[in-house]
Write a protein that holds these residues in place. Sequence first.
Motif, PDB file in Angstrom:
ATOM      1  N   GLY A   2       0.797  -1.213   0.000  1.00 30.46           N
ATOM      2  CA  GLY A   2       0.000   0.000   0.000  1.00 30.46           C
ATOM      3  C   GLY A   2       0.823   1.252   0.000  1.00 30.46           C
ATOM      4  N   ASP A  73      -9.067   0.751  -9.312  1.00 32.29           N
ATOM      5  CA  ASP A  73      -9.541  -0.360  -8.496  1.00 32.29           C
ATOM      6  C   ASP A  73      -9.425   0.056  -7.026  1.00 32.29           C
ATOM      7  N   PRO A  74     -10.527   0.255  -6.314  1.00 31.86           N
ATOM      8  CA  PRO A  74     -10.462   0.734  -4.930  1.00 31.86           C
ATOM      9  C   PRO A  74      -9.793  -0.245  -3.973  1.00 31.86           C
ATOM     10  N   THR A  75      -9.628  -1.492  -4.396  1.00 30.17           N
ATOM     11  CA  THR A  75      -9.015  -2.488  -3.522  1.00 30.17           C
ATOM     12  C   THR A  75      -7.494  -2.518  -3.627  1.00 30.17           C
ATOM     13  N   VAL A  76      -6.940  -1.769  -4.581  1.00 32.66           N
ATOM     14  CA  VAL A  76      -5.490  -1.786  -4.813  1.00 32.66           C
ATOM     15  C   VAL A  76      -4.956  -0.356  -4.710  1.00 32.66           C
ATOM     16  N   PRO A  77      -4.218  -0.013  -3.673  1.00 29.63           N
ATOM     17  CA  PRO A  77      -3.729   1.364  -3.508  1.00 29.63           C
ATOM     18  C   PRO A  77      -2.903   1.869  -4.689  1.00 29.63           C
ATOM     19  N   SER A  79      -3.400   1.307  -7.829  1.00 30.88           N
ATOM     20  CA  SER A  79      -4.189   1.418  -9.050  1.00 30.88           C
ATOM     21  C   SER A  79      -4.317   2.840  -9.605  1.00 30.88           C
ATOM     22  N   GLY A 145     -11.049  -5.589 -12.258  1.00 28.92           N
ATOM     23  CA  GLY A 145     -10.049  -5.293 -11.247  1.00 28.92           C
ATOM     24  C   GLY A 145      -8.699  -4.971 -11.858  1.00 28.92           C
ATOM     25  N   ALA A 185       0.067  -6.053  -6.654  1.00 30.43           N
ATOM     26  CA  ALA A 185      -1.333  -6.171  -6.245  1.00 30.43           C
ATOM     27  C   ALA A 185      -1.642  -7.518  -5.615  1.00 30.43           C
ATOM     28  N   THR A 186      -1.020  -8.576  -6.134  1.00 28.42           N
ATOM     29  CA  THR A 186      -1.359  -9.924  -5.679  1.00 28.42           C
ATOM     30  C   THR A 186      -0.382 -10.468  -4.643  1.00 28.42           C
TER      31      THR A 186
END
Length: 334
Positions: A2, A73-77, A79, A145, A185-186
């Motif tokens: 993040g 993508d809100p789940t990946v800072p 992005s 995503g 991301a992963t």
Amino acid sequence: MGDPTPPASAPTRRLVGLGSLGVVATVLAGCGIRLEDDAPRVPLVPTREPIPGEEPLLRLLGAVRAASLAPADPTVPLSPALAPLHRRQADVLRDALRQRGVPEAALPSPSPSASPTATASPTAPTSPTASPSPTAPPAVPPALGMPAVEGSILAASSGCAQAEPVLRPPLVALLAQAHAAMELATGSRAEAPTAAPTWSAPELLVPLVEATRRATYFLEVAAARSTARGQRTARDGIARLEALTAEIAEAAGDAAPVPELGYPLPQPVTTPAQAAAFATQTRATLLGTFGAELGGLTATDPEAAFADLPRWMGSVAAEAHLGGTPLTAFPGLT
């Protein structure tokens, strides 16, 4: 994963110059007539020949442009920082194609037919038959995503090894950026292909083997002289670099050099602050080494280079990012 990402750096002279190298625009001698794909057929005048790898390059350009329009993508800072990188990549690739004679009409549209962030009205059902204009590319799926967006770039890259040699290094670097973003991301590296490519000149991989081994040793030194948190970060990086080194050494085969017991330090590393700076510099230097080797590797073994280097270099770019080096549109070349 993040860590905030600084904005992409300004384009360098090296990248700006890539689009102007090897111009092959077809012009009739003494007449100044440029032959386009849609030009009328004139007897005894040849039609435009596609440039090497034109179809895959156009496909890649379309994927990069679509990625530049994908919502964050809100789940990946990380992005939100990727769209500017993809816009830069699209600009460089488009300019390279145009300056090599590819007509504007053949290039993918720079914008979708519908807003990628549009949503259905809560009071009115969405028509299942609605579709974009047939002359425009499809809109970017709003729910896609970040890993899937970056994966679409990699999926579109098949055949890019056919491009002329001067374009191959920035193409590999572009694909390395996509790999790096997916890895960040992963939290895991992309798997090696089931059928490993055969390098016809594996001795060219020696600088990469030596550079990753040296970087691993330097991170071990940094870890020994860091705070507890710095030690954890360095050890994670050491494990990733050891796995990368093993993969490159396996590809090099008998050409891989015998590991050194140690390497001289380029600077004093006695305090936690010095150790942190040294670790950042080590990762950035390793990425620069990979970038410097792209020209020779992609010129000699383009198929193997495009099969292996984007993944390897993506791991190095991800590691450099974790160490404080911003992710750029063309890692290792900027």
